[in-house]
Write a protein that holds these residues in place. Structure first.
Motif, PDB file in Angstrom:
ATOM      1  N   GLY A  25      86.701  15.862  60.795  1.00  0.00           N
ATOM      2  CA  GLY A  25      87.609  16.132  59.225  1.00  0.00           C
ATOM      3  C   GLY A  25      86.863  16.313  57.933  1.00  0.00           C
ATOM      4  N   ARG A  26      85.363  16.525  58.575  1.00  0.00           N
ATOM      5  CA  ARG A  26      84.794  17.296  57.760  1.00  0.00           C
ATOM      6  C   ARG A  26      83.996  18.073  57.712  1.00  0.00           C
ATOM      7  N   PHE A  75      80.978  28.760  56.342  1.00  0.00           N
ATOM      8  CA  PHE A  75      80.820  27.101  56.957  1.00  0.00           C
ATOM      9  C   PHE A  75      81.334  26.433  57.601  1.00  0.00           C
ATOM     10  N   GLY A  76      82.564  25.913  57.303  1.00  0.00           N
ATOM     11  CA  GLY A  76      84.173  25.958  58.289  1.00  0.00           C
ATOM     12  C   GLY A  76      84.800  24.882  55.928  1.00  0.00           C
ATOM     13  N   GLY A  77      84.655  25.839  54.930  1.00  0.00           N
ATOM     14  CA  GLY A  77      84.961  24.794  54.252  1.00  0.00           C
ATOM     15  C   GLY A  77      86.320  24.241  53.428  1.00  0.00           C
ATOM     16  N   TYR A  78      87.194  24.883  53.874  1.00  0.00           N
ATOM     17  CA  TYR A  78      88.506  25.183  53.059  1.00  0.00           C
ATOM     18  C   TYR A  78      89.083  24.025  53.811  1.00  0.00           C
ATOM     19  N   ASN A  79      90.222  23.441  53.274  1.00  0.00           N
ATOM     20  CA  ASN A  79      90.789  22.006  53.720  1.00  0.00           C
ATOM     21  C   ASN A  79      92.071  22.697  54.580  1.00  0.00           C
ATOM     22  N   ARG A  80      92.464  23.633  54.954  1.00  0.00           N
ATOM     23  CA  ARG A  80      93.054  24.471  56.186  1.00  0.00           C
ATOM     24  C   ARG A  80      92.374  24.369  56.918  1.00  0.00           C
ATOM     25  N   HIS A  81      91.027  24.288  57.255  1.00  0.00           N
ATOM     26  CA  HIS A  81      89.656  24.402  58.946  1.00  0.00           C
ATOM     27  C   HIS A  81      89.899  23.472  59.133  1.00  0.00           C
ATOM     28  N   ILE A  82      90.277  22.448  58.687  1.00  0.00           N
ATOM     29  CA  ILE A  82      89.517  20.902  59.133  1.00  0.00           C
ATOM     30  C   ILE A  82      91.368  20.744  59.038  1.00  0.00           C
ATOM     31  N   LEU A  83      92.435  21.203  58.494  1.00  0.00           N
ATOM     32  CA  LEU A  83      94.005  20.722  58.507  1.00  0.00           C
ATOM     33  C   LEU A  83      94.486  21.491  59.657  1.00  0.00           C
ATOM     34  N   GLY A  84      94.224  22.988  59.707  1.00  0.00           N
ATOM     35  CA  GLY A  84      95.086  23.379  60.627  1.00  0.00           C
ATOM     36  C   GLY A  84      95.232  23.221  61.995  1.00  0.00           C
ATOM     37  N   PRO A  85      94.513  22.653  62.349  1.00  0.00           N
ATOM     38  CA  PRO A  85      93.988  22.555  64.473  1.00  0.00           C
ATOM     39  C   PRO A  85      95.194  20.858  64.275  1.00  0.00           C
ATOM     40  N   LYS A  86      94.387  20.505  63.428  1.00  0.00           N
ATOM     41  CA  LYS A  86      95.081  19.036  63.246  1.00  0.00           C
ATOM     42  C   LYS A  86      96.347  18.940  63.509  1.00  0.00           C
ATOM     43  N   LEU A  87      97.256  19.464  62.495  1.00  0.00           N
ATOM     44  CA  LEU A  87      98.636  20.399  61.958  1.00  0.00           C
ATOM     45  C   LEU A  87      99.224  20.049  63.574  1.00  0.00           C
ATOM     46  N   TRP A  88      98.453  21.385  64.387  1.00  0.00           N
ATOM     47  CA  TRP A  88      99.094  22.102  65.399  1.00  0.00           C
ATOM     48  C   TRP A  88      99.332  21.272  66.050  1.00  0.00           C
ATOM     49  N   LEU A  99      88.611  33.701  69.904  1.00  0.00           N
ATOM     50  CA  LEU A  99      88.139  32.611  69.365  1.00  0.00           C
ATOM     51  C   LEU A  99      89.286  32.108  69.025  1.00  0.00           C
ATOM     52  N   THR A 100      89.204  29.974  69.119  1.00  0.00           N
ATOM     53  CA  THR A 100      90.696  29.619  68.001  1.00  0.00           C
ATOM     54  C   THR A 100      90.074  28.667  67.424  1.00  0.00           C
ATOM     55  N   GLY A 101      91.758  27.943  67.018  1.00  0.00           N
ATOM     56  CA  GLY A 101      91.258  26.702  66.239  1.00  0.00           C
ATOM     57  C   GLY A 101      90.350  26.978  65.039  1.00  0.00           C
ATOM     58  N   THR A 102      89.444  25.967  64.257  1.00  0.00           N
ATOM     59  CA  THR A 102      88.896  26.254  62.865  1.00  0.00           C
ATOM     60  C   THR A 102      88.368  27.857  63.703  1.00  0.00           C
ATOM     61  N   GLU A 103      87.656  28.536  64.049  1.00  0.00           N
ATOM     62  CA  GLU A 103      87.174  29.220  63.976  1.00  0.00           C
ATOM     63  C   GLU A 103      87.644  30.238  64.175  1.00  0.00           C
ATOM     64  N   TRP A 104      88.897  30.954  64.615  1.00  0.00           N
ATOM     65  CA  TRP A 104      89.688  31.268  64.434  1.00  0.00           C
ATOM     66  C   TRP A 104      90.673  31.164  62.689  1.00  0.00           C
ATOM     67  N   LEU A 105      90.357  30.461  62.026  1.00  0.00           N
ATOM     68  CA  LEU A 105      90.745  30.260  60.376  1.00  0.00           C
ATOM     69  C   LEU A 105      89.416  30.724  59.942  1.00  0.00           C
ATOM     70  N   MET A 106      88.434  30.034  60.224  1.00  0.00           N
ATOM     71  CA  MET A 106      87.506  31.135  59.983  1.00  0.00           C
ATOM     72  C   MET A 106      87.192  32.409  59.399  1.00  0.00           C
ATOM     73  N   ALA A 107      87.367  33.390  61.048  1.00  0.00           N
ATOM     74  CA  ALA A 107      87.054  34.169  61.012  1.00  0.00           C
ATOM     75  C   ALA A 107      88.487  35.283  59.954  1.00  0.00           C
ATOM     76  N   GLN A 108      89.752  33.967  60.837  1.00  0.00           N
ATOM     77  CA  GLN A 108      90.555  35.009  59.765  1.00  0.00           C
ATOM     78  C   GLN A 108      90.386  35.192  57.752  1.00  0.00           C
ATOM     79  N   ASP A 109      89.803  34.326  57.573  1.00  0.00           N
ATOM     80  CA  ASP A 109      89.384  33.876  55.974  1.00  0.00           C
ATOM     81  C   ASP A 109      88.064  34.974  55.898  1.00  0.00           C
ATOM     82  N   SER A 110      87.690  35.320  56.570  1.00  0.00           N
ATOM     83  CA  SER A 110      85.711  36.001  56.396  1.00  0.00           C
ATOM     84  C   SER A 110      86.790  38.136  56.043  1.00  0.00           C
ATOM     85  N   LEU A 111      87.735  37.741  57.133  1.00  0.00           N
ATOM     86  CA  LEU A 111      88.198  39.195  56.746  1.00  0.00           C
ATOM     87  C   LEU A 111      88.444  39.540  56.013  1.00  0.00           C
ATOM     88  N   GLY A 112      89.857  38.693  55.159  1.00  0.00           N
ATOM     89  CA  GLY A 112      90.658  38.594  54.483  1.00  0.00           C
ATOM     90  C   GLY A 112      90.424  38.257  53.241  1.00  0.00           C
TER      91      GLY A 112
END
Length: 654
Positions: free
Chosen positions: A554-555, A383-396, A495-508
């Motif tokens: 941002g949440r 469900f997108g709960g890590y700070n990186r899911h929010i900050l990662g796309p913003k940072l890039w 997948l891109t952005g937040t969903e890409w990050l979430m998929a990476q976390d779910s797989l690894g």
């Protein structure tokens, strides 16, 4: 919850280990199942199975394993739970495919389902967590299988003329000929991630079966692998589902799916409770467990005397509002440090998520009152709960337009702030007053490196998740391919952005870190944990949501917050994500200093690990001098060395 071992001759007519060897293998995993054990072998067919049982459903002998199917064709050793087995059993009865039932166990239901429909189709119908070894007496094949998300572990490899499998490496190490050396590729992957990923193990020649896979072994032939159902399947199914336009309807539907999954997972013939940190995930599980119940649910939390790392006041407030029977374990620093020498035994491979410390302590304490505990694990990934899911796309989005000439000095400035934070505790107090995440200041060095070097979302993800960014620099002979690339499977490649990050976390990260941490800590004390957010219907429902129902403004975990607001006041929900953090940087400078220095200066261990002593010394001296905070990097190295030290003294068969 249980543990098992399986050994099969690689060639027709080949021998299998003697009964006392099989006994030694099951003895090595007794902690996974202290209630009973069973062995079965067919020397003519070259197959032997061993099982340790933690009795949860059907405590009678009718649930004993290894278990034979009613038709006589199949023999199974099973670890896990199938939560929808009553419905599956009813379907078999209705279709006329049911045998004369001997008991009420989910293992018996699975065997009947396999006899009627085959293994792969049966696993797709099962909602649960599991690993299993299934012997087909007719086809003379051994099937090894693991659940969709990787909640239960399964190791396998070729050892001494046999194929061998076990719930933990401890079981395989009791087999003569089991590899003892470390695999440099696994060491490099471990240094980068803090865990050894699926598809390999710390020992060359032994691997963890990836989630959702079925491995088929037949004497005289090469192994064959197929996918039953995995995260990729579930996410793709969710994304393909018809969209629900109404936000309120989506929320109610998700709550219904979650509530159904939680009620299914509350089935047990032994005492059951829930871990409660006071965060969104565990609070929602506790709330939905308590809904409609006349008696209070047992809830448990653990905290430290250091207020920065203590979530027990939040958990207690949630428990009071929900009306649960809450037990709080408050630990002083000595109690936390005392568990550290046990970690190398608890985790049968090197493992470096420092939240393993409070997790192990919470499991030990909860086991005194319950045998099963539900957890909030998986909600962050789904469900997108890590700070990186929010900050990662913003940072890039911020970094991509900036030239490297500007990014490099900005990165150095951020890294310098980490050094200042290491020297001045007042900065941590200011961060706490500003409601920043408790570990944010300790990660400024990593953030600075990201700003200076990252080139795309894979780099962003690597910088935000890796324990050691360049593991090869810490090794005397780094392998050619130290860390796998981050390309997603074809079904998820759009997948891109937040969903890409979430998929990476779910797989690894989810199976390799989170689920490994909880499984080993819980099973070391014979506690079963269950994760309703990883129910397949929950995952598919989550990936059917529009992105803004997971991360927006941002949440993270927007959908879960909306549901929880129907059960708890907003004041109990709205606070920074804390996680199971510990004051690792300070501990290494103080209470753990002698222990750490003793390991980091052991040349024999450094040689076995293939580590560069100069790099280790630079990190250690810099950390002690407070030039920076190297706690997580050093902890990663220390857990490898502690594991090697424990492994060197462990008793092995001749």
């Amino acid at each position: 919850m249980c543990g098992f071992v399986a050994v099969m001759a690689q060639q027709p007519g080949g021998p299998v280990p003697a009964p006392y060897t099989l006994q030694g293998m099951t003895d090595a995993i007794r902690h996974r199942g202290p209630d009973a054990e069973g062995h079965w072998r067919d020397d003519a067919a070259g197959i032997a199975l061993g099982h340790r049982r933690l009795s949860i459903l059907d405590l009678s002998e009718a649930g004993a394993q290894p278990m034979h199917s009613a038709c006589g064709r199949f023999v199974i050793a099973f670890n896990g739970e199938i939560y929808n087995h009553p419905a599956l059993r009813a379907d078999l009865d209705h279709a006329g495919d049911a045998p004369d039932w001997r008991g009420q166990s989910d293992t018996e239901t699975l065997l009947a389902l396999v006899a009627a429909r085959g293994l792969v189709d049966s696993l797709r119908a099962c909602h649960g967590m599991f690993a299993l070894a299934l012997w087909d007496r007719e086809a003379r094949t051994l099937h090894l299988a693991r659940d969709r998300m990787g909640e239960k572990p399964l190791y396998y490899g070729a050892i001494g003329g046999t194929w061998a499998a076990a719930s933990e490496l401890h079981g395989l190490r009791a087999l003569p000929g089991c590899p003892t050396g470390t695999d440099p590729a696994a060491v490099a992957a471990y240094l980068a991630r803090g865990y050894v990923p699926d598809g390999m193990s710390i020992h060359a020649g032994i691997a963890k079966l990836p989630p959702g896979r079925v491995l088929t072994l037949r004497a005289g032939t090469d192994p064959g692998t197929e996918t039953s159902e995995d995260f990729v399947t579930l996410a793709a199914r969710g994304m393909a589902a018809p969209a629900m336009a109404d936000a309120a309807a989506r929320s109610r539907n998700l709550e219904d799916v979650l509530h159904h999954a939680i009620q299914d997972q509350m089935i047990a013939d032994v005492p059951l409770g829930c871990f409660l940190s006071g965060g969104i995930d565990s609070s929602l599980v506790a709330a939905l467990m308590q809904t409609g119940r006349a008696t209070p649910v047992e809830t448990f939390s653990v905290g430290f005397t250091d207020a920065r790392f203590d979530e027990t006041p939040h958990a207690a407030a949630v428990a009071r509002h929900l009306g649960t029977a809450h037990t709080e374990f408050r630990l002083d620093e000595t109690e936390a440090l005392d568990v550290i020498p046990d970690l190398a035994r608890i985790y049968d491979e090197p493992f470096a998520d420092s939240s393993q410390i409070p997790t192990a302590l919470l499991c030990r304490a909860a086991r005194k009152q319950v045998t099963v505990a539900l957890t909030g694990d998986g909600a962050d990934e789904v469900f997108g709960g890590y700070n990186r899911h929010i900050l990662g796309p913003k940072l890039w989005r911020l970094l991509a337009p900036l030239p490297m000439a500007l990014r490099r000095p900005l990165g150095r400035a951020l890294a310098g702030l980490e050094g200042a934070a290491a020297r001045h505790a007042a900065l941590h107090r200011l961060a706490a007053r500003a409601r920043m995440p408790v570990t944010l200041l300790d990660k400024l060095g990593r953030l600075g490196e990201l700003v200076a070097k990252a080139d795309g979302m894979p780099d962003i993800y690597a910088h935000l998740t890796r324990g050691i960014m360049d593991p090869g620099a810490f090794m005397t002979a780094p392998p050619d391919h130290a860390v796998a690339d981050l390309r997603l499977p074809a079904a998820l490649e759009r997948l891109t952005g937040t969903e890409w990050l979430m998929a990476q976390d779910s797989l690894g990260y989810l199976p390799g870190d989170i689920l490994t941490k909880v499984d080993r800590a819980a099973m070391a004390t014979s506690l079963e944990t269950r994760a309703p957010f990883l129910d397949p219907q929950v995952i598919a429902a989550a990936w059917a949501l529009p992105p803004e129902d997971r991360v927006a403004r941002g949440r993270g975990k927007v959908a879960l917050r909306t549901i929880l607001e129907r059960h708890l006041p907003a004041a109990l929900i709205d606070r920074p994500k804390q996680g199971f953090a510990v004051p690792l940087d300070r501990w290494l400078r103080e209470g753990l200093r002698d222990w750490a220095e003793g390991l980091l200066t052991r040349s024999d261990l450094l040689d076995r690990a293939g580590l560069n002593p100069q790099m280790i010394d630079e990190a250690w001296t810099g950390h002690l001098a407070r030039r920076n905070n190297q706690g997580q990097k050093l902890w990663t190295v220390l857990m490898l060395l502690a594991w090697l030290d424990h492994d060197a003294t462990a008793e092995r068969p001749a």
